[in-house]
Design an enzyme around this catalytic site. Structure first.
Site: not given
Lengths: 646, 646, 646
Positions: A141, A312
């Site tokens: 991320e 995710e």
């Protein structure tokens, strides 16, 4: 098509084999591991302990699972930070953002870059050819927690180098930035300053360049790791898991160096953070807003040039939004099917088992933290696995008829110079997407300059800087194109175009923006004409020949202009007005629209059609009874129906 | 009477002559230049390039334009900041406010003071006797962007010197400040600390002195430049362009060293920033609040002791408010006439042409940035020029019957010690001004201590510290005087007076303030008696003889006290109550009032009477048909009517 | 039973004797002095001037007043700060909080600790055996102005030592904290970092330990001073004046080293600061909320193990809340009687005379600042003195039937990990207290682990970490016990218990919390069953046998669970639901309840019953006419009635 994120370092090694077996039994095929494990891989400077990770891969592989390995560069250990404090990023106020959580590095640090390269190579070299390893995730991320931009001395040095390469001479830079204004002229590149912590607003051209510089650095950091992995792990894909609702760096540029894109899908938390109205937030508190996940699915399909995963997938309540409700029963299943409908190759749940410790201990997983069994979300994942199994192979995704142009620089430009406090590019683009989806349209997101010849309708909610390549793409397609406000309003160097806005777009539609008004929340402008509705937040005062005006404001000035297949909407339209514009444009483009209930969404994948109900009431669909593939023509709240359209 | 701000350094020299000619053609007579051009005048340390500026003055002069030259000290160039980093101001949190915009210097820096003197002398010596130069602007908008106060080491050293001069001994300072409280006693002046960044509130007496010190420094800096200019540019006036809505330093003290005052008038942006209600902000979003410009006109007439200009007049949308609408058609013309009605010697528009680059690229000018012609505001300026021409010479302004006492220290005292979060001196003074203007009254603003003998009615909305000279002025006039809450509540050293508030005013009205209550927004107190209405935010509990109470709160305590021509209002009155108080006082003072529609304002200049309509409906006036000078008895929205009253 | 705070250093010595005489005449018996007088006691390093303080004690003693002396350590003088800058605390952002107000020291500074010990010994040794001195206050309001936690280098060093002592090895610390998460593992204690200024959230276990460390330091600092005083002032009590609404350190632990507890009671200011609704704040703006003072009375009775004073009683308006109204007439008298009803040994007003200078010049006292006589609050104090005199000796307080468990760590845990932005432990506990008091119940507050055998009903609004000693106390009593949400949800090291929440409480009630939902303000959950009402902000998803569910949410999941005398409420209940739960539990416990008007409160002291009316209408009581001790059966607004119940 399902998988999960796993942290072997969080559990006794004696649990691993059983965990792996249970994953397989649940119907999961892929497991991501390792992305925060630096302190376990290198507990002391230079002392590498990779065996435990190899055993973890062995165990997973032995259970028939594919492994996605990660480089652990998002969490440099304390010993590294203590040895090189300059690695830490610095915030806009000048505060060093130190150790204690994650992402505590600036992309400008060459020390960190070489340490990251070293640890990436250690992992890639050690496990890159392991037969269970199918791919790689680099870091984790990028930019999350506001880390795309850093403002320290290390950054300043790197920025000056970047400027020197870009401009060659300060004369060119002074000219490009308009530094004659306010005596900002510089004599040497080493006089360039960080565009923050000044007395008031700094030069917008400098700020845009600082943003470009910061984005370029992420792209370079990512490419550096991708090269290392490819050298040591042939035949495996390389990806990164992008964070949703995040426009701080150019994901398209970063995606160009990846084999596929992935993103982390937490629609319920994102709904709390997005600038929805309180009514919308309350209505969708337990489901997420109906376009939140789909918008990102379509975006990352573009970033991955067709190939993408959900890396995710929220499997229950999260821990990081201001409020974190339990998803409505059925919603985890819905999220999964929706990702598949949009073409995901894998949906990986986060995480296998809720951790009872650490910062994310209130973040759910497929299993309860006490190891007593599946969480409610885990049971829904199992249900999807069974359904997928029953349905068999799915048709390949196809192109949508509609393209939506998303531009990262548009976000930077309008944040640097909002001109009206409520002008938010991300929100504007989302609202156009929402309006189109509520008309039943499938959408492909594309970057500016992307080949548009395959599309019938193209939407550009706002594109302040229109590059030559972007302009050419608009010219070359035969699609109907609708531009939103501020399109063409800036040059590459953040100036007003010499011919006034819309700058190069004036070649497509002959008009000029003479003045712009940002409107405080209490103000509304009515639009009437071939289309009608309301404008808020922003309107433009336009000079053009009468013939091009499709609709006008109350004072008679044009609100919507059209010349052939090119239209321009001169304000921030409320959803009814966007909808009216889209219906008219779609009709001209011969794309069928249908007005859906506010909480229902459709999506096609090949000859399959999916319906998703985010509302609290059942919705009735109409299709031949024998066409049903999953569910029925009554879609319950949080329900999914799939049917065949031949 | 019209002029414009121009930046020759922003445009090719080949454009200058044409720009000058077009200015003349438009009806402009005066041009201000040079206030941000340091990096062009001195591109390298010591290398002076003044010829381009001389050519600019030559060109403007040749076209028949008068030139106001500026010293460029608001924008020290980067090479100077790099050589002397201590020039940069420091904010309350200790963050250095660096290069990148403007006003990046602290008035405490002696290095900067000598650099400013040097560059001011360079410009004044080079062009001070140029025949086209009629006057000088020193620096630009002192204090703008919160730069009146700085909190760094440089400031601390200067502050200690100031304290040493003021108090001679720490014993006297300890006594004056009440340093026995909380063990704050100091032994040496070099123990004095900045009154910020402490654990909680610092000593209010110290904070007031820090504010006075900061204000004194601005005055000294201004006087230093004025002296240099006067030495090198005999016969030219010296001024400064003050920023509106700004109470952080004493403008009266600064004005004492100027030949005339000027201010920068952006009524629409100021309306967004002022603490109006949302309803008011919405109603006046495109016109500005009807008293916003006039209040400042009357204030700067006082600062300039009768002589004043508008140095920057908003000519269209600006870029710096949270929302920036396009002014309503006619409004730029209205603003111009309103300034003239209040006695402006010049109205200078900002700016000649919108810049397509830099921080203010979204700030409009008289011309569009593409050089294609006048902006809508430019056309309105041309209209005023024609009207002025047609009307001919205007009568000289005369004194108003009403004086409003404005005190900068009142603002500092009540910000240092608000006691109620919604007590805002600037707002209070503005609301009294508004109430008087809605009664059709012309107002002169005066500083405390100003000779009041020419006035019939004097308003002091709040005057916490009443100096001896101020007291004497109140005593010497025969005017009716109305004091507002907190008047007389503090000594010079920020203590409660020995005889309790109203301190020295008790000599005029015999009462004592025993307790004060600040009222949260949900609370209202009714006032009844000879006047009635509502009090919010603040009320006082007063002990006095019954005979002096003109009105009382519901609990029977006095709300309004009067002794002869002196009245005191013991709370924060809502506008209806202020109005009732003013009507009664005006009647006693034999000043005629008339109740105007909420959005209409009147103003006299000699025997001319002006009406300005800020509302959205036409307003009908009554005057003899042949008295009309401009417009008619129907004043349209954003309209102006002028008629003769003999 | 009454006293006052006095600052002889603020007034001419010639006033002292008269002040003392007037105190006695008013009916005051006790005077606190000296807590901020360091700069007067030691004007230069090492030069002690204690004679003035001795003369002050002499004077007060000569008038028949008892003196409470204070150590002046809350206000180290400037010369000490200049000599040792590291004494200053550092805030969460890293800014040093310097000299200029009070509490400008960190408890981690060993230099300051030894300086504090030195000055405490000076005062104690000099005056500890003075016959007028009856007791000591150490320092002043620990933690006030957010000073319980400090985040500088000095703190980090002390923290590392504390960790070393607590964990012995980093392996144990890594394990306890779950440092495998996000590569947070440490190799040495000197790698431990401050748990702030990281990129995002730091480890909650580390944060909890930092809070415990900070609390331990205050306890140690307090004990150090207590030891010094006891050594030099035998037979005198030692106390500290705690600040209300303050949960940042463990007051029970600190109280263990004191002879009695005192607190500073400003109910009106606290009401402005507490998270009440705007309606509540408006309704009680001039009285304070009816449970504000009582909650603290009951808390500090527990902290002092039965012995407690009000050390500072609001006597009129204060200066530090956002709005500071004048208390309603009668309210100062009401506050005084209410403290007495709850068992206060002394009620000390703050302060004798309002100071006309310094930071608290707008803070009222018993006398006006002009020395002209009593303030309105002063007159009410005199009235209470006369009433007390008339009534004679009061019966001793007795135990209440209901115990409310307050846990400081519960506040730290839920602030570190709110999980829902509106979950506020202090508010939750207060609302449970309020609900019980509105049922007419007297309450004893107790810490977790306190012997509960004397109680019939025990309330634990939330107790996330249930220690073994706390568990045993619950098991050993026969009381009915009601637990609120999140009880038992964390281990000592801030992990989720191995058996899921409620962890050890599952031994008492067999259920498991499977998921938790925090609810945004727009969301409400209905509860129905044996009790009913509404839940907001927080609800839990519980798995248990059906037989234990007393009430359920709309989706059928249990909302209230009971097993024998143990109940658990699975959400943040609105006051009606808390009330329903309490009524049912009280009935099972055979404790009588009565539903009071919202603004009335009762309290028993021995055989006396007190009623306090915070509302704006009179309330009628029913008791035999000859039972009245003070007032009558009609209690006016701000009125007090006392009657005998035999």
């Amino acid at each position: 098509m399902l998988g999960v994120c796993y942290y072997p370092e969080h559990w006794p090694e004696s649990w691993w084999a059983d965990d792996a077996r249970r994953m397989r039994d649940l119907g999961l095929r892929t497991v991501r591991i390792g992305e925060f494990a630096w302190s376990r891989i290198e507990p002391e400077p230079g002392r590498i302990e990779i065996d435990w990770l190899r055993r973890a891969v062995d165990t997973l592989g032995a259970a028939g699972l594919e492994v996605v390995l990660s480089t652990p560069t998002a969490t440099p250990p304390k010993w590294l930070m203590d040895a090189h404090p300059e690695i830490a990023p610095v915030d806009e106020d000048g505060t060093v953002r130190g150790f204690g959580s994650r992402r505590h590095y600036t992309f400008s640090s060459s020390v960190f870059a070489s340490e990251a390269a070293r640890i990436a190579e250690v992992v890639a070299r050690s496990l890159g050819r392991h037969p269970a390893v199918v791919g790689w995730q680099i870091d984790n991320e990028y930019g999350c927690h506001n880390t795309a931009l850093s403002y320290g001395d290390t950054d300043l040095r790197a920025y000056r180098e970047w400027l020197r390469r870009r401009y060659q001479s300060t004369e060119q830079m002074n000219e490009a930035w308009g530094n004659a204004f306010w005596s900002m002229e510089l004599r040497h590149f080493n006089e360039a300053a960080l565009p923050v912590r000044a007395v008031t607003e700094t030069n917008p051209a400098a700020r845009l360049d600082y943003w470009r510089f910061s984005s370029d650095q992420i792209v370079a950091f990512n490419r550096m790791q991708a090269d290392i992995i490819r050298a040591h792990s042939p035949g495996r894909f390389v990806t990164h898991n992008f964070m949703g609702l995040f426009l701080d760096f150019d994901h398209f540029a970063c995606g160009a160096d990846l084999d596929l894109a992935t993103w982390d899908s937490y629609p319920i938390g994102f709904t709390e953070r997005f600038p929805f109205s309180e009514e919308e937030r309350n209505a969708y508190a337990m489901t997420g807003h109906p376009d939140m996940a789909p918008f990102h699915h379509d975006l990352y399909r573009a970033v991955g040039r067709g190939r993408w995963w959900v890396m995710e997938q929220q499997a229950g309540p999260v821990n990081w939004a201001p409020w974190n409700p339990v998803p409505r029963p059925g919603q985890i299943r819905l999220f999964t099917w929706e990702a598949i409908a949009h073409g995901a190759e894998r949906v990986m749940y986060f995480r296998w088992r809720q951790a009872p410790f650490g910062q994310e201990q209130m973040h759910s997983g497929l299993n309860l933290p006490d190891n007593s069994g599946l969480s409610p979300g885990g049971s829904e994942a199992a249900e999807v696995a069974r359904e997928l199994d029953a349905i068999g192979p799915l048709p390949a995704p196809t192109l949508a008829p509609v393209a939506l142009v998303i531009d990262y620089e548009a976000s930077w430009i309008t944040r640097i110079q909002p001109q009206g406090a409520t002008f938010n590019y991300g929100e504007l683009a989302y609202r156009w997407y929402e309006a189109a989806r509520r008309l039943g349209l499938d959408i492909d997101i594309v970057p500016p300059g992307h080949d548009l010849s395959a599309y019938r309708l193209v939407l550009a909610p706002s594109l302040p800087y229109v590059s030559e390549v972007a302009l050419n793409a608009f010219k070359k397609t035969t699609a109907e194109i609708v531009f939103g406000p501020r399109s063409g309003s800036k040059t590459r160097h953040f100036s007003i175009p010499e011919n006034l806005p819309p700058g190069p777009l004036a070649e497509l539609i002959p008009f000029r923006v003479v003045e712009v008004a940002s409107l405080r929340p209490g103000l509304t402008e009515e639009v009437k004409g071939r289309i009608s509705g309301q404008v808020r937040r922003w309107r433009e005062h336009i000079a053009c020949e009468k013939e091009f005006a499709e609709a006008a404001f109350a004072d008679g000035m044009p609100a919507m202009i059209r010349s052939g297949r090119f239209s321009y909407l001169a304000g921030w339209a409320e959803i009814d007005l966007i909808s009216a514009v889209l219906v008219a444009a779609a009709e001209r483009a011969r794309v069928a629209t249908t007005s859906l209930p506010a909480s229902l969404r459709l999506r096609r994948r090949g000859n399959l059609k999916f319906a998703f109900n985010y509302g609290s009431e059942p919705v009735e669909l109409t299709f031949p009874p024998d066409a049903a593939v999953l569910g029925s023509s009554t879609v319950p709240p949080s329900g999914v129906t799939i049917w065949r359209e031949d």
